[in-house]
Write a protein that holds these residues in place. Structure first.
Motif, PDB file in Angstrom:
ATOM      1  N   LEU A  60       0.845  -1.238   0.025  1.00  0.00           N
ATOM      2  CA  LEU A  60       0.033  -0.002   0.015  1.00  0.00           C
ATOM      3  C   LEU A  60       0.794   1.175  -0.029  1.00  0.00           C
ATOM      4  CD1 LEU A  60      -2.343  -1.162   2.928  1.00  0.00           C
ATOM      5  CD2 LEU A  60      -3.080  -0.619   0.344  1.00  0.00           C
ATOM      6  N   MET A  61       0.599   2.058  -1.024  1.00  0.00           N
ATOM      7  CA  MET A  61       1.220   3.341  -0.759  1.00  0.00           C
ATOM      8  C   MET A  61       0.552   4.723  -0.925  1.00  0.00           C
ATOM      9  SD  MET A  61       3.840   2.343  -4.059  1.00  0.00           S
ATOM     10  CE  MET A  61       2.923   1.197  -4.868  1.00  0.00           C
ATOM     11  N   TYR A  62       0.782   5.454   0.061  1.00  0.00           N
ATOM     12  CA  TYR A  62       0.222   6.720   0.328  1.00  0.00           C
ATOM     13  C   TYR A  62       0.968   7.863  -0.480  1.00  0.00           C
ATOM     14  CZ  TYR A  62      -2.100  10.743   2.318  1.00  0.00           C
ATOM     15  OH  TYR A  62      -2.835  11.961   2.689  1.00  0.00           O
ATOM     16  N   VAL A  63       0.234   8.640  -1.186  1.00  0.00           N
ATOM     17  CA  VAL A  63       1.123   9.611  -1.982  1.00  0.00           C
ATOM     18  C   VAL A  63       0.873  11.067  -1.562  1.00  0.00           C
ATOM     19  CG1 VAL A  63       1.730  10.613  -4.450  1.00  0.00           C
ATOM     20  CG2 VAL A  63       0.943   7.994  -4.088  1.00  0.00           C
ATOM     21  N   VAL A  64       2.033  11.583  -1.318  1.00  0.00           N
ATOM     22  CA  VAL A  64       1.989  13.140  -1.053  1.00  0.00           C
ATOM     23  C   VAL A  64       2.777  13.825  -2.035  1.00  0.00           C
ATOM     24  CG1 VAL A  64       2.631  14.979   0.504  1.00  0.00           C
ATOM     25  CG2 VAL A  64       2.196  12.475   1.411  1.00  0.00           C
ATOM     26  N   GLY A  65       1.940  14.522  -3.052  1.00  0.00           N
ATOM     27  CA  GLY A  65       2.629  15.027  -4.223  1.00  0.00           C
ATOM     28  C   GLY A  65       1.858  14.570  -5.464  1.00  0.00           C
ATOM     29  N   ARG A  66       2.459  14.814  -6.369  1.00  0.00           N
ATOM     30  CA  ARG A  66       1.759  14.444  -7.780  1.00  0.00           C
ATOM     31  C   ARG A  66       2.860  13.832  -8.569  1.00  0.00           C
ATOM     32  NH1 ARG A  66      -0.755  19.783  -7.153  1.00  0.00           N
ATOM     33  NH2 ARG A  66      -2.974  19.475  -6.994  1.00  0.00           N
ATOM     34  N   GLY A  67       2.239  12.862  -9.586  1.00  0.00           N
ATOM     35  CA  GLY A  67       3.056  12.079 -10.205  1.00  0.00           C
ATOM     36  C   GLY A  67       2.068  11.154 -11.253  1.00  0.00           C
ATOM     37  N   LYS A  68       2.709   9.862 -11.504  1.00  0.00           N
ATOM     38  CA  LYS A  68       2.280   8.918 -12.418  1.00  0.00           C
ATOM     39  C   LYS A  68       2.454   7.764 -11.785  1.00  0.00           C
ATOM     40  CE  LYS A  68       1.451  10.895 -16.733  1.00  0.00           C
ATOM     41  NZ  LYS A  68       0.156  10.861 -16.680  1.00  0.00           N
ATOM     42  N   ALA A  69       1.866   6.611 -12.008  1.00  0.00           N
ATOM     43  CA  ALA A  69       1.902   5.198 -11.375  1.00  0.00           C
ATOM     44  C   ALA A  69       1.554   4.337 -12.622  1.00  0.00           C
ATOM     45  CB  ALA A  69       1.106   4.887 -10.271  1.00  0.00           C
ATOM     46  N   TYR A  70       2.242   3.214 -12.735  1.00  0.00           N
ATOM     47  CA  TYR A  70       2.056   2.006 -13.636  1.00  0.00           C
ATOM     48  C   TYR A  70       2.098   0.861 -12.593  1.00  0.00           C
ATOM     49  CZ  TYR A  70       3.169  -1.977 -16.853  1.00  0.00           C
ATOM     50  OH  TYR A  70       3.161  -2.981 -17.287  1.00  0.00           O
ATOM     51  N   VAL A  71       0.744   0.234 -12.820  1.00  0.00           N
ATOM     52  CA  VAL A  71       0.397  -1.182 -12.016  1.00  0.00           C
ATOM     53  C   VAL A  71       0.096  -1.950 -12.897  1.00  0.00           C
ATOM     54  CG1 VAL A  71      -0.928  -1.897 -10.184  1.00  0.00           C
ATOM     55  CG2 VAL A  71      -0.015   0.540 -10.061  1.00  0.00           C
ATOM     56  N   ASP A  72       0.508  -3.077 -13.029  1.00  0.00           N
ATOM     57  CA  ASP A  72      -0.193  -4.202 -13.808  1.00  0.00           C
ATOM     58  C   ASP A  72      -0.506  -3.785 -15.151  1.00  0.00           C
ATOM     59  OD1 ASP A  72      -0.312  -7.205 -13.713  1.00  0.00           O
ATOM     60  OD2 ASP A  72      -2.301  -6.999 -13.016  1.00  0.00           O
ATOM     61  N   GLY A  73       0.071  -3.236 -15.811  1.00  0.00           N
ATOM     62  CA  GLY A  73      -0.256  -2.550 -17.264  1.00  0.00           C
ATOM     63  C   GLY A  73      -1.000  -1.568 -17.524  1.00  0.00           C
ATOM     64  N   GLN A  74      -1.348  -0.707 -16.376  1.00  0.00           N
ATOM     65  CA  GLN A  74      -2.131   0.408 -16.321  1.00  0.00           C
ATOM     66  C   GLN A  74      -1.472   1.503 -15.907  1.00  0.00           C
ATOM     67  OE1 GLN A  74      -6.062  -0.904 -14.696  1.00  0.00           O
ATOM     68  NE2 GLN A  74      -6.777  -0.589 -16.496  1.00  0.00           N
ATOM     69  N   GLU A  75      -1.474   2.551 -16.686  1.00  0.00           N
ATOM     70  CA  GLU A  75      -1.143   4.171 -16.004  1.00  0.00           C
ATOM     71  C   GLU A  75      -2.100   4.827 -15.275  1.00  0.00           C
ATOM     72  OE1 GLU A  75       1.421   6.492 -18.366  1.00  0.00           O
ATOM     73  OE2 GLU A  75       2.781   4.801 -18.935  1.00  0.00           O
ATOM     74  N   PHE A  76      -1.686   5.483 -14.345  1.00  0.00           N
ATOM     75  CA  PHE A  76      -2.746   6.394 -13.457  1.00  0.00           C
ATOM     76  C   PHE A  76      -2.002   7.666 -13.036  1.00  0.00           C
ATOM     77  CE2 PHE A  76      -3.306   1.835 -12.614  1.00  0.00           C
ATOM     78  CZ  PHE A  76      -4.564   1.769 -12.637  1.00  0.00           C
ATOM     79  N   ASP A  77      -2.762   8.635 -13.319  1.00  0.00           N
ATOM     80  CA  ASP A  77      -2.373  10.033 -12.494  1.00  0.00           C
ATOM     81  C   ASP A  77      -2.347   9.827 -11.012  1.00  0.00           C
ATOM     82  OD1 ASP A  77      -1.916  11.233 -15.173  1.00  0.00           O
ATOM     83  OD2 ASP A  77      -3.923  11.878 -15.194  1.00  0.00           O
ATOM     84  N   LEU A  78      -1.390  10.663 -10.377  1.00  0.00           N
ATOM     85  CA  LEU A  78      -1.349  10.517  -9.005  1.00  0.00           C
ATOM     86  C   LEU A  78      -1.610  12.163  -8.507  1.00  0.00           C
ATOM     87  CD1 LEU A  78       1.599   8.174  -8.250  1.00  0.00           C
ATOM     88  CD2 LEU A  78      -0.749   7.494  -8.060  1.00  0.00           C
ATOM     89  N   GLU A  79      -2.447  12.314  -7.555  1.00  0.00           N
ATOM     90  CA  GLU A  79      -2.651  13.499  -6.834  1.00  0.00           C
ATOM     91  C   GLU A  79      -2.473  13.217  -5.468  1.00  0.00           C
ATOM     92  OE1 GLU A  79      -3.636  16.270  -8.593  1.00  0.00           O
ATOM     93  OE2 GLU A  79      -3.364  15.443 -10.739  1.00  0.00           O
ATOM     94  N   GLU A  80      -2.266  14.720  -4.850  1.00  0.00           N
ATOM     95  CA  GLU A  80      -2.029  14.407  -3.364  1.00  0.00           C
ATOM     96  C   GLU A  80      -3.274  13.462  -2.635  1.00  0.00           C
ATOM     97  OE1 GLU A  80       0.147  16.470  -0.365  1.00  0.00           O
ATOM     98  OE2 GLU A  80       0.298  17.054  -2.239  1.00  0.00           O
ATOM     99  N   ASP A  81      -2.528  12.785  -1.794  1.00  0.00           N
ATOM    100  CA  ASP A  81      -3.672  11.827  -1.023  1.00  0.00           C
ATOM    101  C   ASP A  81      -4.042  10.552  -1.978  1.00  0.00           C
ATOM    102  OD1 ASP A  81      -3.448  13.461   1.132  1.00  0.00           O
ATOM    103  OD2 ASP A  81      -5.290  14.522   0.574  1.00  0.00           O
ATOM    104  N   SER A  82      -3.471  10.307  -2.822  1.00  0.00           N
ATOM    105  CA  SER A  82      -3.570   9.046  -3.804  1.00  0.00           C
ATOM    106  C   SER A  82      -3.375   7.875  -3.060  1.00  0.00           C
ATOM    107  CB  SER A  82      -3.142   9.084  -5.133  1.00  0.00           C
ATOM    108  OG  SER A  82      -3.632  10.086  -5.937  1.00  0.00           O
ATOM    109  N   VAL A  83      -3.778   6.892  -3.030  1.00  0.00           N
ATOM    110  CA  VAL A  83      -3.547   5.584  -2.560  1.00  0.00           C
ATOM    111  C   VAL A  83      -3.166   4.622  -3.605  1.00  0.00           C
ATOM    112  CG1 VAL A  83      -3.986   3.749  -0.935  1.00  0.00           C
ATOM    113  CG2 VAL A  83      -4.662   6.226  -0.240  1.00  0.00           C
ATOM    114  N   ILE A  84      -2.036   3.904  -3.532  1.00  0.00           N
ATOM    115  CA  ILE A  84      -1.901   2.841  -4.631  1.00  0.00           C
ATOM    116  C   ILE A  84      -1.827   1.443  -3.857  1.00  0.00           C
ATOM    117  CG2 ILE A  84      -0.124   1.947  -6.375  1.00  0.00           C
ATOM    118  CD1 ILE A  84       1.073   4.934  -6.250  1.00  0.00           C
TER     119      ILE A  84
END
Length: 146
Positions: A60-84
Motif C-alpha cells: 500500500l502506498m500513500y502519495v504526497v505530491g503529484r506524479g504517475k503510477a504504472y500498476v499491472d499494465g495500466q497508467e494512473f495519474d497521482l494527486e495528493e492523497d492518492s493511495v496505490i
C-alpha cells in the motif's frame, strides 16, 4: 504506542534513475512488530522508483505530491492523497512528474518485506543497520503485536 517522527529517521540515498531518499520506519527486525514493514520514500523531481515487483508482499502506498503510477499494465495519474495498492507479483512503478517538488510515498508491506523482494537487495540491509541504533537510542525498538 510510540509516535514515529519520520523526518528524523536516518536515510539511505539511491542514485538516478531511481534517485530518492528511503527511510525504514518499521520492520520486524527494527521494532519487533511482526505484521508489516513501513518505508518512507521521497522521489526527486523527474525521478522514478523503476518498474519492479514484490514476490512475497502486497504494498500500500500513500502519495504526497503529484506524479504517475504504472500498476499491472495500466497508467494512473497521482494527486495528493492518492493511495496505490499492488498485490504481490504485480509489476509497478511510480514517477515524480514535477520539475520542482518532491513526491513522498508512505509504503506499507504486508507481510513484511524481505531484502530479496526489493529492487536493490542491499537497501533493506543498509536501512536496518542505520535504523536499529536510531530506534534503540529513542526506546522505540520494542513493539510487540497485540
Amino acid at each position: 504506542m510510540p509516535v514515529y517522527q519520520g523526518w528524523e529517521f536516518p536515510v539511505v540515498k539511491r542514485d538516478a534513475p531511481a534517485e530518492r531518499f528511503v527511510k525504514l520506519i518499521m520492520s520486524p527486525e527494527t521494532t519487533g512488530y511482526p505484521h508489516c514493514s513501513v518505508l518512507l520514500s521521497v522521489l526527486f523531481p523527474g525521478m522514478t522508483t523503476t518498474r519492479h515487483i514484490h514476490q512475497d508482499a502486497d504494498e500500500l502506498m500513500y502519495v504526497v505530491g503529484r506524479g504517475k503510477a504504472y500498476v499491472d499494465g495500466q497508467e494512473f495519474d497521482l494527486e495528493e492523497d492518492s493511495v496505490i495498492f499492488t498485490r504481490r507479483g504485480q509489476e509497478h512503478e511510480v514517477w515524480n512528474t514535477s520539475n520542482a517538488e518532491m513526491l513522498k510515498l508512505f509504503c506499507v508491506f504486508i507481510p513484511p518485506i524481505q531484502s530479496q523482494d526489493l529492487p536493490s537487495q542491499t537497501m533493506l540491509d543498509e536501512l536496518r543497520q542505520i535504523t536499529e541504533p536510531y530506534l534503540k537510542e529513542r526506546g522505540l525498538n520494542a513493539l510487540s503485536a497485540k
